[in-house]
Design a protein around this motif. Structure first.
Motif, PDB file in Angstrom:
ATOM      1  N   SER A  60       0.852  -1.197   0.000  1.00  0.00           N
ATOM      2  CA  SER A  60       0.000   0.000   0.000  1.00  0.00           C
ATOM      3  C   SER A  60       0.884   1.242   0.000  1.00  0.00           C
ATOM      4  CB  SER A  60      -0.897   0.033   1.252  1.00  0.00           C
ATOM      5  OG  SER A  60      -0.112   0.283   2.409  1.00  0.00           O
ATOM      6  N   GLY A  61       0.268   2.391  -0.193  1.00  0.00           N
ATOM      7  CA  GLY A  61       1.008   3.641  -0.122  1.00  0.00           C
ATOM      8  C   GLY A  61       1.506   3.909   1.293  1.00  0.00           C
ATOM      9  N   THR A  62       0.674   3.544   2.258  1.00  0.00           N
ATOM     10  CA  THR A  62       1.081   3.727   3.658  1.00  0.00           C
ATOM     11  C   THR A  62       2.330   2.893   3.947  1.00  0.00           C
ATOM     12  OG1 THR A  62      -1.245   3.991   4.229  1.00  0.00           O
ATOM     13  CG2 THR A  62       0.276   3.623   6.052  1.00  0.00           C
ATOM     14  N   THR A  86      -3.187  17.048   5.174  1.00  0.00           N
ATOM     15  CA  THR A  86      -2.894  15.937   4.265  1.00  0.00           C
ATOM     16  C   THR A  86      -3.817  14.798   4.646  1.00  0.00           C
ATOM     17  OG1 THR A  86      -1.204  14.309   3.575  1.00  0.00           O
ATOM     18  CG2 THR A  86      -1.032  15.136   5.805  1.00  0.00           C
ATOM     19  N   PHE A  87      -3.751  13.699   3.882  1.00  0.00           N
ATOM     20  CA  PHE A  87      -4.445  12.487   4.316  1.00  0.00           C
ATOM     21  C   PHE A  87      -3.691  11.934   5.533  1.00  0.00           C
ATOM     22  CE2 PHE A  87      -5.155   7.785   3.736  1.00  0.00           C
ATOM     23  CZ  PHE A  87      -6.439   7.810   4.242  1.00  0.00           C
ATOM     24  N   ALA A  89      -2.693   9.225   6.565  1.00  0.00           N
ATOM     25  CA  ALA A  89      -1.673   8.178   6.419  1.00  0.00           C
ATOM     26  C   ALA A  89      -0.254   8.737   6.457  1.00  0.00           C
ATOM     27  CB  ALA A  89      -1.893   7.402   5.126  1.00  0.00           C
ATOM     28  N   THR A  90      -0.060   9.973   6.006  1.00  0.00           N
ATOM     29  CA  THR A  90       1.277  10.570   6.044  1.00  0.00           C
ATOM     30  C   THR A  90       1.802  10.569   7.481  1.00  0.00           C
ATOM     31  OG1 THR A  90       0.429  12.112   4.357  1.00  0.00           O
ATOM     32  CG2 THR A  90       2.641  12.517   5.200  1.00  0.00           C
ATOM     33  N   VAL A 132       4.245  16.451   1.075  1.00  0.00           N
ATOM     34  CA  VAL A 132       3.187  15.735   0.359  1.00  0.00           C
ATOM     35  C   VAL A 132       2.886  16.546  -0.898  1.00  0.00           C
ATOM     36  CG1 VAL A 132       0.807  14.896   0.476  1.00  0.00           C
ATOM     37  CG2 VAL A 132       2.211  14.943   2.553  1.00  0.00           C
ATOM     38  N   CYS A 160       1.759   9.939  -3.075  1.00  0.00           N
ATOM     39  CA  CYS A 160       0.606   9.039  -3.224  1.00  0.00           C
ATOM     40  C   CYS A 160      -0.509   9.632  -4.086  1.00  0.00           C
ATOM     41  CB  CYS A 160       0.065   8.650  -1.860  1.00  0.00           C
ATOM     42  SG  CYS A 160       1.100   7.446  -1.014  1.00  0.00           S
ATOM     43  N   GLN A 161      -0.477  10.952  -4.304  1.00  0.00           N
ATOM     44  CA  GLN A 161      -1.489  11.573  -5.169  1.00  0.00           C
ATOM     45  C   GLN A 161      -0.837  12.180  -6.402  1.00  0.00           C
ATOM     46  OE1 GLN A 161      -3.893  14.340  -2.897  1.00  0.00           O
ATOM     47  NE2 GLN A 161      -4.503  12.771  -1.425  1.00  0.00           N
ATOM     48  N   SER A 182       0.831   5.365  -3.927  1.00  0.00           N
ATOM     49  CA  SER A 182      -0.278   4.454  -3.607  1.00  0.00           C
ATOM     50  C   SER A 182      -0.977   4.062  -4.898  1.00  0.00           C
ATOM     51  CB  SER A 182      -1.272   5.184  -2.695  1.00  0.00           C
ATOM     52  OG  SER A 182      -2.512   4.483  -2.653  1.00  0.00           O
ATOM     53  N   TYR A 184      -4.099   2.710  -4.572  1.00  0.00           N
ATOM     54  CA  TYR A 184      -5.493   2.651  -4.148  1.00  0.00           C
ATOM     55  C   TYR A 184      -6.346   2.925  -5.402  1.00  0.00           C
ATOM     56  CZ  TYR A 184      -9.687   4.074  -1.556  1.00  0.00           C
ATOM     57  OH  TYR A 184     -10.961   4.190  -1.083  1.00  0.00           O
ATOM     58  N   LYS A 187      -6.733   6.426  -7.166  1.00  0.00           N
ATOM     59  CA  LYS A 187      -5.583   7.294  -7.460  1.00  0.00           C
ATOM     60  C   LYS A 187      -5.380   7.408  -8.975  1.00  0.00           C
ATOM     61  CE  LYS A 187      -4.922   7.820  -3.120  1.00  0.00           C
ATOM     62  NZ  LYS A 187      -3.919   7.681  -2.097  1.00  0.00           N
ATOM     63  N   GLY A 195      -2.347  -1.384  -3.046  1.00  0.00           N
ATOM     64  CA  GLY A 195      -1.007  -1.577  -3.596  1.00  0.00           C
ATOM     65  C   GLY A 195      -0.229  -0.288  -3.439  1.00  0.00           C
TER      66      GLY A 195
HETATM   67  C1  LIG Z   1      -3.742   7.507  -0.569  1.00  0.00           C
HETATM   68  C2  LIG Z   1      -2.730   8.243   0.259  1.00  0.00           C
HETATM   69  C3  LIG Z   1      -1.875   7.593   1.162  1.00  0.00           C
HETATM   70  C4  LIG Z   1      -2.004   6.165   1.541  1.00  0.00           C
HETATM   71  O1  LIG Z   1      -2.072   5.254   0.517  1.00  0.00           O
HETATM   72  P1  LIG Z   1      -2.753   3.825   0.774  1.00  0.00           P
HETATM   73  O2  LIG Z   1      -2.411   3.073  -0.462  1.00  0.00           O
HETATM   74  O3  LIG Z   1      -4.219   4.062   0.926  1.00  0.00           O
HETATM   75  O4  LIG Z   1      -2.140   3.237   1.991  1.00  0.00           O
HETATM   76  C5  LIG Z   1      -0.900   8.345   1.802  1.00  0.00           C
HETATM   77  N1  LIG Z   1      -0.792   9.663   1.599  1.00  0.00           N
HETATM   78  C6  LIG Z   1      -1.612  10.331   0.769  1.00  0.00           C
HETATM   79  C7  LIG Z   1      -1.416  11.807   0.589  1.00  0.00           C
HETATM   80  C8  LIG Z   1      -2.620   9.647   0.096  1.00  0.00           C
HETATM   81  O5  LIG Z   1      -3.449  10.329  -0.703  1.00  0.00           O
END
Ligand SMILES: *Cc1c(COP(=O)(O)O)cnc(C)c1O
Length: 369
Positions: A60-62, A86-87, A89-90, A132, A160-161, A182, A184, A187, A195
């Motif tokens: 995953s992106g995370t 940000t999202f 997950a960062t 980010v 990730c974006q 990411s 996801y 995206k 992934g």
């Molecule tokens: C989607 C996203 C992530 C995390 O990606 P995942 O694949 O959902 O784990 C992290 N940072 C940002 C800015 C994102 O948009």
């Protein structure tokens, strides 16, 4: 009337169905499900696309962020600077390493990390900065890297974006120690589940992440590092190989759609994101407008079958999960303002012209224009 969703993934699948079915069938037939040849090929194709030496597929992106941070040696007692807007997950990636996320406010112009705020956030414990590239727009990497160099800090990009985004001539994910992407589904490049991938130009880092994502083993059942199970599935890689061929065109389509939005909304009393002609490197993962009447506009659009959404309604420091960091309302005024005013309008490469016109019409109608 038909609904216009924020993203329509089905339309993309309909266009690619035969190619994707063939690609998946190939994996089924070889049963090469884990780190199979599609993963190896995709990694090198993605690295070429971005313009970096290495890409390492992960779950995953995370995980891409976590593995990049860990491979760089970030751990307990370290601090890592991340944007307050940000999202989540960062910040979670930092916490997952046992380190502390330290927030900085963002800029009103591009919603990205404000390099001028870095000095105040920096302490002797600071080990890294994670800019980010929010919504597909590259952060101010020159100033961020200059600051990092001066203080001897690592930089890891959350891309990730930002698949295919550029900062001047440089690629998102290729401007620092490592980049995290990411896949996801929604995206700019998405697979059929979770992934992600880490990009880097550093030989040692690439080797370490490659080992760590696969139980830290150098060869089967010989474990050199304490690792993880975080691998990109062969099936997902097979899907991504098909889609990667279209990514450049899809990103171009997004820019064309943004041109339409801009032309139609330029005289309307809302804040628009930077136009493609002013930032040729922007890949518009999201098309985010700003307005004081955000919540009412959102409800109006939803009532009219238009899938608008808020990315993101709460800045990092005001989430319950991060109460323990000790921040309070007022600490990051720009992030807080944006969280009240941003609204994402539908954008996806396969969007029809009459759909975008309907969105525009609805926005104008709401504003009494
Ligand atoms: C989607 C996203 C992530 C995390 O990606 P995942 O694949 O959902 O784990 C992290 N940072 C940002 C800015 C994102 O948009």
């Amino acid at each position: 009337m038909n609904e216009i969703p924020l993203v329509n993934l089905r339309r993309q699948y309909d266009l690619l169905k035969p190619e994707i079915k063939d690609a998946m069938e190939r994996v089924f037939m070889t049963s090469d499900f884990i780190l199979g040849e599609d993963v190896t090929f995709f990694e090198s194709e993605f690295a070429d696309f971005i313009g970096v030496k290495y890409a390492i597929g992960v779950a995953s992106g995370t995980d891409a962020l976590i593995l990049a941070l860990k491979a760089c040696g970030v751990g307990s007692f370290d601090e890592v600077i991340v944007p307050a807007f940000t999202f989540i997950a960062t910040a979670y990636a930092v916490s997952s390493c046992g380190a502390r996320p330290v927030l900085v406010d963002v800029r009103e112009t591009d919603f990205n990390m404000d390099p001028e705020k870095l000095a105040d956030a920096c302490t002797p414990k600071t080990k890294a900065i994670i800019p980010v590239h929010l919504y597909g727009c590259a952060a101010q990497m020159d100033s961020i890297r200059a600051f990092a160099n001066k203080r001897n800090l690592l930089v890891i990009e959350d891309a990730c974006q930002a698949h295919g985004a550029r900062y001047g001539q440089e690629p998102a994910g290729g401007m620092s120690e490592a980049g995290a992407f990411s896949f996801y589904p929604g995206k700019n490049l998405g697979c059929f589940g979770d992934g992600g991938i880490v990009t880097t130009n550093d030989d040692n880092l690439a080797k370490k992440i490659r080992t760590m994502r696969n139980y830290g083993q150098s060869k089967k059942y010989h474990h050199d590092l304490v690792g993880f199970n975080s691998r990109l599935d062969s099936l997902q890689a097979a899907v991504l190989r098909v889609k990667l061929k279209y990514l450049k065109d899809w990103n171009l389509n997004r820019r064309k759609l943004v041109d339409v939005y801009h032309e139609a909304l330029k005289e309307v009393a809302i804040g628009l994101p930077c136009a493609p002609c002013f930032n040729p490197g922007h890949v518009y993962h999201l098309f985010v407008i700003r307005t004081k009447w955000r919540d009412d506009l959102l409800n109006f659009l939803l009532a009219n079958g238009i899938g608008a959404a808020i990315h993101y309604p709460v800045p990092i420091h005001l989430h319950k999960a991060y109460e323990s960091l000790g921040y309070k309302a007022g600490d990051f005024p720009v992030a807080e303002l944006l969280s009240r005013q941003v609204l994402s309008l539908p954008i996806f490469p396969e969007m029809f012209h009459d759909e975008i016109l309907r969105v525009v019409e609805a926005v104008r109608q709401f504003l009494g224009d």
